[in-house]
Scaffold this active site. Structure first.
Site, PDB file in Angstrom:
ATOM      1  CB  SER A 265      -0.956  -0.056   1.196  1.00  0.00           C
ATOM      2  OG  SER A 265      -1.955   0.922   1.117  1.00  0.00           O
TER       3      SER A 265
ATOM      4  CG  HIS B 279      -5.711  -2.834   0.311  1.00  0.00           C
ATOM      5  ND1 HIS B 279      -5.160  -2.515  -0.922  1.00  0.00           N
ATOM      6  CD2 HIS B 279      -5.126  -1.997   1.218  1.00  0.00           C
ATOM      7  CE1 HIS B 279      -4.294  -1.526  -0.771  1.00  0.00           C
ATOM      8  NE2 HIS B 279      -4.263  -1.198   0.511  1.00  0.00           N
TER       9      HIS B 279
ATOM     10  CG  ASP C 227      -7.154  -3.752  -3.262  1.00  0.00           C
ATOM     11  OD1 ASP C 227      -7.885  -3.048  -2.542  1.00  0.00           O
ATOM     12  OD2 ASP C 227      -5.911  -3.765  -3.160  1.00  0.00           O
TER      13      ASP C 227
END
Length: 269
Positions: free
Chosen positions: A96, A249, A220
């Protein structure tokens, strides 16, 4: 930071391999997110783990609102850690926000990174109505609703957001993600969310020359599959996409053994 960065950000080196591997967590988690992935790599690597300054496991006094307005300060932290540990070269796995931190770090110090593995990465979370080439996943109004919900009732927001982000039907992963979100001070969580959601790093992709492996799950909520394709097509260096046969995610929480095997494949290529 008054204390050393290694202490302030809870830096650990696990394993005894002669190669270095960095596991960098994303927003809402801390280094414990890697706990079920780590054992797969300690035999062949010296694995470096640390907490982002915004993580709930870090003393909030270390979070400087003036300094951490962009990802550049997080890049400084990463490079300072690697320099303090005298790491000559490493493979880097970033989830991320840390995927983008790793890319920015590789632009500054390309010789320091042998490979970047980017999990759930996005250079821009917004959709643009006038940009047919890029669809980031969220309309601006949706993002503002997220900020409002976080401000109004952080606990309720976490309880709603965590299962959506995890995606897969893995209650233990939802509980773990909720735990680390609750550990964050709500004002810091909101500030970092604004920083991430309002960033546009598409322009830096053409400056990344270190080989990249983009890992994208089947579904996601934060990062559409089209973002992975966009990144592959715009990163300057060699880049590939590894499509993961799992959802959500946070595959390191929801499918750690599977993700570890996929990381082993990516690191061997």
């Amino acid at each position: 930071m008054g204390t050393s960065i290694l202490d302030a950000l809870n830096v650990r080196v696990e394993g005894s391999g002669d190669k270095y591997l960095v596991l960098a967590h994303g927003f809402g988690t801390d280094q414990s997110a890697w706990q079920r992935v780590l054992p797969y790599f300690t035999r062949n690597y010296s694995v470096i783990l640390y907490d982002l300054v915004c993580a709930g496991s870090v003393n909030p006094d270390h979070f400087d609102y003036r300094r951490y307005t962009t990802l550049d300060a997080y890049v400084d932290d990463l490079l300072n850690i690697l320099d303090a540990l005298r790491v000559p070269r490493c493979a880097y796995v970033g989830h991320s926000i840390s995927a983008m931190i790793g890319m920015l770090a590789s632009i500054r110090r390309p010789d320091l990174f042998s490979k970047l593995i980017l999990i759930g990465a996005s250079p821009r979370y917004n959709k643009f109505l006038n940009d047919k080439d890029y669809h980031g996943g969220f309309e601006q109004g949706e993002i503002e609703q997220v900020f409002s919900a976080m401000e109004a009732n952080y606990e309720a927001w976490v309880n709603g957001f965590a299962p959506l982000a995890v995606g897969a039907d893995v209650p233990a992963a939802v509980r773990e993600f909720s735990r680390t979100l609750f550990n964050m001070r709500p004002d810091i969580s909101l500030f970092v969310s604004r920083t991430v959601f309002n960033s546009d790093l598409r322009g830096i992709l053409g400056l990344v020359n270190v080989p990249c492996c983009i890992m994208q799950t089947a579904r996601d909520m934060s990062v559409p599959a089209s973002v992975a394709t966009y990144m592959r097509d715009h990163i300057a260096g060699k880049s590939t996409i590894q499509w993961l046969d799992t959802e959500g995610h946070l595959p390191h929480l929801s499918a750690p053994s599977y993700l570890a095997r996929q990381l082993e494949i990516a690191l061997s290529q």
